[in-house]
Design an enzyme around this catalytic site. Structure first.
Site, PDB file in Angstrom:
ATOM      1  N   ASP A   1      -0.964  -1.329   4.597  1.00 23.29           N
ATOM      2  CA  ASP A   1      -1.635  -2.424   3.903  1.00 23.29           C
ATOM      3  C   ASP A   1      -0.670  -3.280   3.088  1.00 23.29           C
ATOM      4  OD1 ASP A   1      -4.030  -1.365   4.917  1.00 23.29           O
ATOM      5  OD2 ASP A   1      -4.225  -0.018   3.202  1.00 23.29           O
TER       6      ASP A   1
ATOM      7  N   HIS B   1      -5.656  -5.105   9.791  1.00 25.70           N
ATOM      8  CA  HIS B   1      -4.691  -6.155   9.465  1.00 25.70           C
ATOM      9  C   HIS B   1      -5.431  -7.451   9.147  1.00 25.70           C
ATOM     10  CE1 HIS B   1      -1.329  -3.903  11.873  1.00 25.70           C
ATOM     11  NE2 HIS B   1      -1.827  -3.210  10.866  1.00 25.70           N
TER      12      HIS B   1
HETATM   13  P1  GDP Z   1      -1.753  -4.797   6.636  1.00 18.95           P
HETATM   14  O1  GDP Z   1      -2.538  -3.601   7.036  1.00 18.95           O
HETATM   15  O2  GDP Z   1      -0.327  -4.479   6.337  1.00 18.95           O
HETATM   16  O3  GDP Z   1      -1.893  -5.945   7.602  1.00 18.95           O
HETATM   17  O4  GDP Z   1      -2.358  -5.288   5.241  1.00 18.95           O
HETATM   18  P2  GDP Z   1      -3.926  -5.466   4.908  1.00 18.95           P
HETATM   19  O5  GDP Z   1      -4.379  -6.701   5.565  1.00 18.95           O
HETATM   20  O6  GDP Z   1      -4.667  -4.217   5.163  1.00 18.95           O
HETATM   21  O7  GDP Z   1      -3.868  -5.606   3.330  1.00 18.95           O
HETATM   22  C1  GDP Z   1      -3.108  -6.616   2.701  1.00 18.95           C
HETATM   23  C2  GDP Z   1      -4.039  -7.419   1.800  1.00 18.95           C
HETATM   24  O8  GDP Z   1      -3.274  -8.282   0.965  1.00 18.95           O
HETATM   25  C3  GDP Z   1      -4.956  -8.338   2.582  1.00 18.95           C
HETATM   26  O9  GDP Z   1      -6.169  -8.442   1.888  1.00 18.95           O
HETATM   27  C4  GDP Z   1      -4.211  -9.670   2.562  1.00 18.95           C
HETATM   28  O10 GDP Z   1      -5.074 -10.784   2.720  1.00 18.95           O
HETATM   29  C5  GDP Z   1      -3.619  -9.639   1.187  1.00 18.95           C
HETATM   30  N1  GDP Z   1      -2.362 -10.370   0.999  1.00 18.95           N
HETATM   31  C6  GDP Z   1      -1.320 -10.503   1.854  1.00 18.95           C
HETATM   32  N2  GDP Z   1      -0.296 -11.149   1.240  1.00 18.95           N
HETATM   33  C7  GDP Z   1      -0.710 -11.417  -0.015  1.00 18.95           C
HETATM   34  C8  GDP Z   1      -0.087 -12.018  -1.162  1.00 18.95           C
HETATM   35  O11 GDP Z   1       1.068 -12.430  -1.139  1.00 18.95           O
HETATM   36  N3  GDP Z   1      -0.828 -12.092  -2.306  1.00 18.95           N
HETATM   37  C9  GDP Z   1      -2.099 -11.626  -2.381  1.00 18.95           C
HETATM   38  N4  GDP Z   1      -2.734 -11.741  -3.537  1.00 18.95           N
HETATM   39  N5  GDP Z   1      -2.719 -11.034  -1.331  1.00 18.95           N
HETATM   40  C10 GDP Z   1      -2.021 -10.930  -0.178  1.00 18.95           C
HETATM   41  P1  IMO Z   2      -2.489  -0.486   8.283  1.00 19.05           P
HETATM   42  O1  IMO Z   2      -1.940  -0.793   9.652  1.00 19.05           O
HETATM   43  C1  IMO Z   2      -3.301   2.382   5.099  1.00 19.05           C
HETATM   44  C2  IMO Z   2      -3.604   6.585   6.268  1.00 19.05           C
HETATM   45  C3  IMO Z   2      -4.996   7.116   5.978  1.00 19.05           C
HETATM   46  C4  IMO Z   2      -4.678   8.562   5.704  1.00 19.05           C
HETATM   47  C5  IMO Z   2      -3.565   8.850   6.697  1.00 19.05           C
HETATM   48  C6  IMO Z   2      -4.034   9.509   7.992  1.00 19.05           C
HETATM   49  O2  IMO Z   2      -3.725  -1.234   7.964  1.00 19.05           O
HETATM   50  O3  IMO Z   2      -1.437  -0.595   7.243  1.00 19.05           O
HETATM   51  P2  IMO Z   2      -5.409   8.642  10.086  1.00 19.05           P
HETATM   52  O4  IMO Z   2      -6.794   8.085  10.189  1.00 19.05           O
HETATM   53  O5  IMO Z   2      -4.347   7.731  10.606  1.00 19.05           O
HETATM   54  O6  IMO Z   2      -5.270  10.022  10.654  1.00 19.05           O
HETATM   55  O7  IMO Z   2      -5.168   8.821   8.497  1.00 19.05           O
HETATM   56  O8  IMO Z   2      -2.964   7.607   7.009  1.00 19.05           O
HETATM   57  N1  IMO Z   2      -3.551   5.345   7.073  1.00 19.05           N
HETATM   58  C7  IMO Z   2      -3.442   4.129   6.562  1.00 19.05           C
HETATM   59  N2  IMO Z   2      -3.429   3.713   5.275  1.00 19.05           N
HETATM   60  N3  IMO Z   2      -3.164   1.488   6.098  1.00 19.05           N
HETATM   61  C8  IMO Z   2      -3.159   1.894   7.378  1.00 19.05           C
HETATM   62  O9  IMO Z   2      -2.944   1.054   8.420  1.00 19.05           O
HETATM   63  C9  IMO Z   2      -3.317   3.267   7.661  1.00 19.05           C
HETATM   64  N4  IMO Z   2      -3.370   3.996   8.784  1.00 19.05           N
HETATM   65  C10 IMO Z   2      -3.499   5.267   8.416  1.00 19.05           C
HETATM   66  O10 IMO Z   2      -5.570   6.482   4.868  1.00 19.05           O
HETATM   67  O11 IMO Z   2      -4.154   8.705   4.407  1.00 19.05           O
HETATM   68 MG    MG Z   3      -4.292  -2.603   6.505  1.00 20.39          MG
END
Ligand code: GDP
Ligand code: IMO
Ligand code: MG
Length: 466
Positions: free
Chosen positions: A46, A74
């Site tokens: 994330d 994502h």
């Molecule tokens: P990923 O799994 O790595 O793609 O990340 P996620 O999408 O799960 O979580 C990242 C969160 O941060 C999302 O809600 C994005 O919209 C948000 N985000 C990304 N870049 C920024 C930033 O520079 N500032 C803020 N405030 N939010 C951001």
């Molecule tokens: P993105 O791509 C955050 C974490 C789960 C748990 C551990 C194992 O959005 O960054 P699983 O279901 O994979 O067996 O869970 O890994 N986990 C993530 N945490 N972002 C993710 O993906 C994750 N993918 C798995 O929360 O702790």
């Molecule tokens: Mg994510």
């Protein structure tokens, strides 16, 4: 059903405005010249990979997922509209891209169909541009059940800390069956004549396993019906058939023809099954080391963009030395909207951990770092980063192998100057407040590679380059 909300899809590759406000020619060479680029999370997930993949996809021809499954969530924000993708590569929002779900991904068929339908409903034409590997493994209906039962059985037998805190998407059991082989189902199997017999055989085995697990977990369990599963799978297989192909070959041909390829890492380095904070990890290879086997290509990526938040978050169980279970952690969670994209769980929050970041930059071979969510730190009364650990009175500068040792590590913090004000309107790194720029430089010096992207908001436009 995946949380995919896609509405305004009028994304034109040529209309992508470089975040520095200039013409494409003003982008730094790394952003335009590399034939192969990878986006890899450097923390516990994330970090904002989706945002950067979307941003880079405007300058790539093929976008490839090579690991993980629908445990990934994502997010991409375009013109204020938030989109969440779990299996389909984030490159799909750019009409000129080819998007590949590679052999290393574990695929929930109904989830994939749901995502594709949602994209189509919003005007994104996915026909002939989203491909599924015939060698990818299928997350079958028993896998999420097994995932949850293993978690609750472990917690019941050995206490809450014995559970990993998985997303419950069946990821671990599916990869386990991949290794076991006799209980696995691959995409190609869906089209084989023996599919009903295979599903009947595995369902019988799984029902026995699940029954035993349910007893340990002291919960009830309704046996799975092989015929119903086969009928559902047959419908999914028919719907996805035009997309199923030898993606490794397609990718190899693309590379041979000089097309630019972007690899979209899912999950993140600290969740890697070999190098992460095992056993509090996921089940696949999440670093750039996984690209070769998960996409079926030699050579990896020339540019590896490591994505890191300006602070630390984690969902699920496991050690997190810099976690702040206090007002600072709550403030980070609220300002950063730190709730899981996939499960909605509140994310644990804390100070940036440079011990772990140095480790993951090295491990994944990051050539540069994108420092994300810097805006979330603005206005904090104090600012700390962990620069080393103390364990049993000894100073250490790399994470120990045992999770219980990492949990005992005491972070040694550097105090940095806090910064105020809103960073969102900043259109260049030089326009950042001096203390924010000093923070970026501190991180850069610690990890030893350039921080080439600074993100100050979720929108595409809130992306600053150096
Ligand atoms: P990923 O799994 O790595 O793609 O990340 P996620 O999408 O799960 O979580 C990242 C969160 O941060 C999302 O809600 C994005 O919209 C948000 N985000 C990304 N870049 C920024 C930033 O520079 N500032 C803020 N405030 N939010 C951001
Ligand atoms: P993105 O791509 C955050 C974490 C789960 C748990 C551990 C194992 O959005 O960054 P699983 O279901 O994979 O067996 O869970 O890994 N986990 C993530 N945490 N972002 C993710 O993906 C994750 N993918 C798995 O929360 O702790
Ligand atoms: Mg994510």
């Amino acid at each position: 059903m995946p949380d995919t909300r896609l509405t305004s899809m009028a994304v034109d590759r040529e209309s992508m405005i470089p975040p520095d406000g200039g013409a494409a020619g003003s982008l730094p060479a790394w952003a335009v010249a590399s034939p192969t680029t990878a986006v890899i999370g450097l923390q516990w997930g994330d970090e904002g990979k989706g945002k950067i993949v979307d941003w880079l996809a405007a300058r790539h021809d093929v976008v490839v997922r090579f690991n993980g499954g629908a445990n990934a969530g994502h997010s991409v924000v375009v013109d204020g509209q938030r989109h969440a993708l779990h299996l389909v590569p984030c490159g799909v929002l750019h009409p000129g891209t080819d998007n590949i779900v590679g052999n290393g991904v574990v695929v929930d068929l109904a989830g994939l169909r749901g995502e594709l339908d949602a994209l189509e409903a919003c005007g994104v034409d996915t026909t002939g541009r989203v491909w599924l590997s015939e060698r990818a493994h299928v997350v079958m209906p028993w896998h999420p059940v097994e995932d949850r039962l293993y978690e609750s059985a472990a917690a019941r037998v050995a206490g809450a800390a014995a559970a990993v805190g998985t997303t419950g998407r069946g990821i671990g059991p599916c990869y386990a069956d991949k290794a076991l082989r006799t209980t696995a189902v691959r995409v190609a199997d869906l089209y084989a004549a023996d599919r009903p017999a295979r599903i009947a055989r595995i369902t019988a085995l799984k029902n026995a396993t699940l029954k035993a697990l349910a007893e340990v977990a002291a919960t009830s369990f309704d046996p799975l019906d092989a015929a119903a599963i086969d009928a559902a799978v047959a419908a999914d297989a028919a719907a996805l058939a035009p997309r199923v192909t030898d993606t490794a070959r397609r990718l190899g041909d693309a590379v041979a023809n000089g097309r630019r390829v972007l690899y979209e890492g899912a999950n993140a380095c600290l969740l890697d099954v070999d190098h992460g904070t095992y056993p509090y990890a996921t089940a696949s290879q999440t670093t750039a080391l996984g690209i070769g086997s998960g996409a079926g290509i030699a050579g990896g990526a020339r540019e590896v963009i490591g994505i890191a938040k300006a602070y630390q978050t984690r969902v699920g169980a496991g050690p997190m030395p810099t976690e702040q279970v206090n007002a600072i952690g709550e403030r980070l969670r609220e300002r950063g909207r730190e709730y899981g994209t996939t499960t909605g769980r509140p994310r644990r929050c804390g100070w940036l951990d440079l011990v772990l970041l140095r480790h993951t930059v090295r491990l994944t071979g990051a050539t540069r770092v994108a420092l994300m969510l810097l805006d979330v730190l603005a206005g904090l009364p104090s600012l700390k980063v962990a620069v080393s650990y103390s364990l049993d009175g000894r100073a250490i500068d790399a994470p120990p192998a045992l999770a219980e040792d990492l949990a005992r590590c005491e972070p040694v913090y550097a105090d940095l100057e806090p910064f105020d004000g809103s960073l969102e309107p900043c259109t260049s790194v030089d326009a950042l407040p001096a203390a924010a720029l000093a923070y970026v430089r501190f991180v850069e010096a610690a990890v030893g590679v350039p921080v080439s992207i600074v993100s100050v908001g979720p929108d595409r436009a809130q992306t600053l380059l150096r």
